[in-house]
Scaffold this motif. Structure first.
Motif, PDB file in Angstrom:
ATOM      1  N   GLU A 252      -4.472   6.486   6.749  1.00  0.00           N
ATOM      2  CA  GLU A 252      -5.087   7.308   5.717  1.00  0.00           C
ATOM      3  C   GLU A 252      -6.231   8.141   6.256  1.00  0.00           C
ATOM      4  OE1 GLU A 252      -4.771   4.310   1.898  1.00  0.00           O
ATOM      5  OE2 GLU A 252      -6.693   5.211   2.394  1.00  0.00           O
ATOM      6  N   GLU A 253      -6.445   9.218   5.594  1.00  0.00           N
ATOM      7  CA  GLU A 253      -7.640  10.034   5.770  1.00  0.00           C
ATOM      8  C   GLU A 253      -8.863   9.167   5.436  1.00  0.00           C
ATOM      9  OE1 GLU A 253      -9.626  13.283   2.680  1.00  0.00           O
ATOM     10  OE2 GLU A 253      -7.551  12.641   2.469  1.00  0.00           O
ATOM     11  N   PHE A 254      -9.944   9.307   6.170  1.00  0.00           N
ATOM     12  CA  PHE A 254     -11.179   8.571   5.886  1.00  0.00           C
ATOM     13  C   PHE A 254     -11.949   9.328   4.791  1.00  0.00           C
ATOM     14  CE2 PHE A 254     -15.775   8.077   6.710  1.00  0.00           C
ATOM     15  CZ  PHE A 254     -15.884   6.704   6.495  1.00  0.00           C
ATOM     16  N   MET A 255     -12.211   8.627   3.691  1.00  0.00           N
ATOM     17  CA  MET A 255     -12.921   9.262   2.574  1.00  0.00           C
ATOM     18  C   MET A 255     -14.403   8.913   2.645  1.00  0.00           C
ATOM     19  SD  MET A 255     -10.452   8.791  -0.746  1.00  0.00           S
ATOM     20  CE  MET A 255     -10.156   7.038  -0.638  1.00  0.00           C
TER      21      MET A 255
ATOM     22  N   MET B  85     -13.502   5.863  -4.785  1.00  0.00           N
ATOM     23  CA  MET B  85     -14.511   6.514  -3.938  1.00  0.00           C
ATOM     24  C   MET B  85     -14.957   7.757  -4.700  1.00  0.00           C
ATOM     25  SD  MET B  85     -15.978   6.150  -0.946  1.00  0.00           S
ATOM     26  CE  MET B  85     -14.938   5.463   0.348  1.00  0.00           C
TER      27      MET B  85
ATOM     28  N   ALA C 244      -6.660   9.313  -0.997  1.00  0.00           N
ATOM     29  CA  ALA C 244      -6.722   9.804   0.383  1.00  0.00           C
ATOM     30  C   ALA C 244      -5.339  10.246   0.849  1.00  0.00           C
ATOM     31  CB  ALA C 244      -7.244   8.687   1.293  1.00  0.00           C
TER      32      ALA C 244
ATOM     33  N   VAL D  81      -8.258   5.680   8.923  1.00  0.00           N
ATOM     34  CA  VAL D  81      -8.122   4.337   8.352  1.00  0.00           C
ATOM     35  C   VAL D  81      -6.704   3.825   8.565  1.00  0.00           C
ATOM     36  CG1 VAL D  81      -8.398   2.969   6.249  1.00  0.00           C
ATOM     37  CG2 VAL D  81      -9.848   4.979   6.629  1.00  0.00           C
TER      38      VAL D  81
ATOM     39  N   VAL E 149      -9.150   4.421  -3.994  1.00  0.00           N
ATOM     40  CA  VAL E 149      -9.091   3.724  -2.709  1.00  0.00           C
ATOM     41  C   VAL E 149      -7.936   2.718  -2.741  1.00  0.00           C
ATOM     42  CG1 VAL E 149     -10.285   2.222  -1.061  1.00  0.00           C
ATOM     43  CG2 VAL E 149     -11.562   3.971  -2.309  1.00  0.00           C
ATOM     44  N   GLU E 150      -7.903   1.934  -3.800  1.00  0.00           N
ATOM     45  CA  GLU E 150      -6.844   0.926  -3.913  1.00  0.00           C
ATOM     46  C   GLU E 150      -6.787   0.416  -5.342  1.00  0.00           C
ATOM     47  OE1 GLU E 150      -7.769  -2.882  -2.225  1.00  0.00           O
ATOM     48  OE2 GLU E 150      -9.800  -2.843  -3.015  1.00  0.00           O
TER      49      GLU E 150
ATOM     50  N   LYS F 113     -19.583  -5.916   0.460  1.00  0.00           N
ATOM     51  CA  LYS F 113     -18.553  -6.573   1.254  1.00  0.00           C
ATOM     52  C   LYS F 113     -19.080  -7.204   2.547  1.00  0.00           C
ATOM     53  CE  LYS F 113     -14.274  -4.533  -0.315  1.00  0.00           C
ATOM     54  NZ  LYS F 113     -14.525  -3.605  -1.417  1.00  0.00           N
TER      55      LYS F 113
ATOM     56  N   VAL G 144      -7.288  -3.963   6.655  1.00  0.00           N
ATOM     57  CA  VAL G 144      -7.766  -2.575   6.664  1.00  0.00           C
ATOM     58  C   VAL G 144      -8.750  -2.373   7.810  1.00  0.00           C
ATOM     59  CG1 VAL G 144      -9.077  -0.841   5.370  1.00  0.00           C
ATOM     60  CG2 VAL G 144      -7.455  -2.334   4.180  1.00  0.00           C
TER      61      VAL G 144
ATOM     62  N   GLU H 223     -18.591   3.970  -3.286  1.00  0.00           N
ATOM     63  CA  GLU H 223     -17.504   3.174  -3.863  1.00  0.00           C
ATOM     64  C   GLU H 223     -17.944   2.484  -5.138  1.00  0.00           C
ATOM     65  OE1 GLU H 223     -16.120   1.034  -0.045  1.00  0.00           O
ATOM     66  OE2 GLU H 223     -14.491   0.819  -1.499  1.00  0.00           O
TER      67      GLU H 223
ATOM     68  N   LYS I  99       0.829  -1.208   0.000  1.00  0.00           N
ATOM     69  CA  LYS I  99       0.000   0.000   0.000  1.00  0.00           C
ATOM     70  C   LYS I  99       0.860   1.253   0.000  1.00  0.00           C
ATOM     71  CE  LYS I  99      -3.949  -2.342   2.009  1.00  0.00           C
ATOM     72  NZ  LYS I  99      -4.754  -2.584   0.811  1.00  0.00           N
TER      73      LYS I  99
ATOM     74  N   ILE J 277     -11.186   0.449   9.535  1.00  0.00           N
ATOM     75  CA  ILE J 277     -11.793   1.783   9.520  1.00  0.00           C
ATOM     76  C   ILE J 277     -12.094   2.094  10.985  1.00  0.00           C
ATOM     77  CG2 ILE J 277     -13.685   3.187   8.590  1.00  0.00           C
ATOM     78  CD1 ILE J 277     -12.256   1.846   6.292  1.00  0.00           C
TER      79      ILE J 277
ATOM     80  N   LYS K 235      -4.040   0.743   7.807  1.00  0.00           N
ATOM     81  CA  LYS K 235      -3.844  -0.380   6.875  1.00  0.00           C
ATOM     82  C   LYS K 235      -2.472  -1.029   7.063  1.00  0.00           C
ATOM     83  CE  LYS K 235      -6.715   1.639   3.249  1.00  0.00           C
ATOM     84  NZ  LYS K 235      -6.909   1.857   1.799  1.00  0.00           N
TER      85      LYS K 235
HETATM   86  P1  AMP Z   1      -8.738  -1.739   0.668  1.00  0.00           P
HETATM   87  O1  AMP Z   1      -8.269  -3.110   1.021  1.00  0.00           O
HETATM   88  O2  AMP Z   1      -7.679  -0.701   0.645  1.00  0.00           O
HETATM   89  O3  AMP Z   1      -9.641  -1.724  -0.533  1.00  0.00           O
HETATM   90  O4  AMP Z   1      -9.797  -1.358   1.800  1.00  0.00           O
HETATM   91  C1  AMP Z   1     -10.928  -2.135   2.019  1.00  0.00           C
HETATM   92  C2  AMP Z   1     -12.145  -1.263   2.122  1.00  0.00           C
HETATM   93  O5  AMP Z   1     -11.976  -0.321   3.170  1.00  0.00           O
HETATM   94  C3  AMP Z   1     -12.418  -0.423   0.891  1.00  0.00           C
HETATM   95  O6  AMP Z   1     -13.129  -1.098  -0.085  1.00  0.00           O
HETATM   96  C4  AMP Z   1     -13.209   0.718   1.477  1.00  0.00           C
HETATM   97  O7  AMP Z   1     -14.551   0.336   1.692  1.00  0.00           O
HETATM   98  C5  AMP Z   1     -12.581   0.920   2.800  1.00  0.00           C
HETATM   99  N1  AMP Z   1     -11.525   1.947   2.763  1.00  0.00           N
HETATM  100  C6  AMP Z   1     -10.217   1.774   2.507  1.00  0.00           C
HETATM  101  N2  AMP Z   1      -9.550   2.934   2.537  1.00  0.00           N
HETATM  102  C7  AMP Z   1     -10.447   3.886   2.844  1.00  0.00           C
HETATM  103  C8  AMP Z   1     -10.378   5.296   3.055  1.00  0.00           C
HETATM  104  N3  AMP Z   1      -9.216   5.978   2.987  1.00  0.00           N
HETATM  105  N4  AMP Z   1     -11.526   5.955   3.368  1.00  0.00           N
HETATM  106  C9  AMP Z   1     -12.698   5.286   3.473  1.00  0.00           C
HETATM  107  N5  AMP Z   1     -12.829   3.965   3.296  1.00  0.00           N
HETATM  108  C10 AMP Z   1     -11.724   3.260   2.992  1.00  0.00           C
END
Ligand code: AMP
Ligand code: GLY
Length: 423
Positions: free
Chosen positions: A184-187, A272, A118, A141, A281-282, A213, A153, A191, A103, A155, A143
């Protein structure tokens, strides 16, 4: 063309199903496959994370192209080893697979590419990470940096939760994956997933999707690998899609090529979207599961031509034939998933079910034993259908679900709720 697909989930069943419809496919082997795949292709036992073993197998079977389903063989460098042997490979190199495997790497590439994402900080020391969380406040967030099977991850709704997550990660809950963390900042926003093929240079969009999910209706309960998906995602309007391509995907791909590690394969862009503006996001370096099932249902046989052009560096000449269709998949899971669940329960009702280009029950964790179909994993079946509208695709998918005779199976009743309410 002789084709080998690596993997054995619903994603790989959907890939095999699409590939088999294309007359260019002469022979299809899937390793390890599952009971559903065994009905349409040859399944083989193979250590799919051992590049040497896969290369040897491919040579013995006169394979022309290898399609790599899951991330683990990609992160292990299997694509590189196969390309060294002169095989056509659909899947990125180990270096390019870092877009999913690390990441902090992805964040750094996004910074260089000026791709909206983010805000973040990267930490290798627990106390510094905690001080940052206390300074920033919640929600925030946390990770684990490396691959953590989708569980790395957190939240955090409160500072205390974030600190507890950091204690766990630095305490080794995720093995070496947690020795480094990204905070990370929460967005906020909605999605969606955007799928593109990349051959090192050309970027070709192949569809959008949204998944669910959480295990429970109304998006409640613990996170899973995904309980259902639909395509297209209404939030991905032409304008949002263009912004995602021009501001996020293309600059990232240019940056990867500039670093000498061009990306080749499917790129899963997790976004997002808030007020019409997408942020990353990823990235994942593979198809989503179950998103792949709805994409394959919509693309059909042309999926093979597209993956072939991608592996061969000819995407600039490739075209997607779009239909005005919608697809939905509903996951049937073993009761208890994502916690403890039973394996080996019997599933009935599938033999009698018609499947065609608009209706298909893909298998995920199944096996056949003494003529019986048995559940062999957490996510077990994917009832998948296509229609002229999302409502029609939904009605067809749930009609398939209703015909499955599996008392141990559980599924969500509300797949697609957000998109259906929007209509
Ligand atoms: P990731 O494995 O990075 O996709 O994270 C898993 C899930 O966490 C994502 O699909 C989002 O729903 C949530 N998520 C990850 N990063 C953020 C973020 N910075 N802000 C808000 N939600 C996030
Ligand atoms: N369905 C989410 C994923 O494949 O990562």
């Amino acid at each position: 063309m002789n084709i080998l697909i690596l993997g054995g989930g619903g994603r790989e069943h959907a890939l095999a199903w699409a590939v088999m419809q294309n007359p260019k496919c002469d022979k299809l082997i899937v390793a390890p496959g599952n009971a559903g795949i065994a009905a349409i292709a040859t399944c083989a036992k193979l250590d799919i994370e051992d590049g040497g073993a896969v290369a040897q197998f491919a040579e013995a079977e006169a394979i022309d192209m290898v399609i790599i389903g899951p991330e683990a063989p990609l992160a292990a460098g299997v694509a590189d080893r196969l390309r060294d042997s002169g095989l056509l490979v659909f899947g990125p190199s180990q270096a390019a697979a870092r877009l999913e495997a690390s990441k902090s790497f992805t964040k750094e590439v996004c910074d260089a590419a000026h791709a909206p994402t983010a805000g973040y900080r990267h930490f290798t020391h627990l106390e510094e990470a905690k001080a940052h969380v206390r300074a920033e406040g919640a929600p925030i967030v946390v990770k684990a940096d490396g691959l953590a099977a989708g569980k790395g991850v957190i939240i955090a709704e409160t500072v205390a939760q974030a600190e507890a997550a950091l204690d766990d990660m630095f305490g080794g809950e995720f093995g070496t994956a947690g020795a480094e963390v990204v905070i990370e900042e929460f967005m906020t926003g909605e999605e969606a997933s955007f799928f593109v093929l990349v051959d090192g240079e050309t970027v070709l969009p192949i569809g959008t999707a949204q998944d669910h999910k959480r295990i429970g209706d109304g998006d409640t309960g613990p996170n899973t690998g995904g309980m259902g998906a639909y395509s297209p995602a209404p939030v991905m309007t032409d304008d949002v899609t263009q912004k995602a391509l021009e501001q996020i995907v293309r600059p990232t791909m240019v940056e990867m090529a500039k670093r000498g590690t061009p990306y080749q394969g499917v790129l899963y862009v997790g976004l997002m979207i808030e007020e019409g503006q997408p942020r990353l996001v990823e990235y994942n370096v593979r198809f989503g599961d179950p998103e792949c099932q709805v994409l394959m249902m919509r693309l059909g046989a042309q999926a093979l031509d597209l993956m072939h052009a991608c592996a061969d560096g000819r995407l600039d000449q490739a075209q997607v034939t779009w239909a005005e269709d919608h697809a939905m998949t509903v996951v049937l899971a073993a009761n208890g998933y994502p916690g403890a669940y039973q394996k080996g329960t019997e599933i009935l009702g599938l033999e009698a079910m018609a499947s065609d280009s608009s209706h298909m029950v893909f298998h995920a964790g199944t096996k056949s034993e003494a003529g019986k179909l048995l559940a062999n994993g957490g996510r077990v079946l994917n009832a998948t259908a296509r229609g002229a509208s999302l409502q029609q695709a939904r009605d067809r998918a749930y009609a398939l679900v209703a015909r499955v005779d599996w008392p141990d199976g559980v599924y969500r009743q509300d797949i697609g709720w957000r998109a259906l309410n929007r209509d």
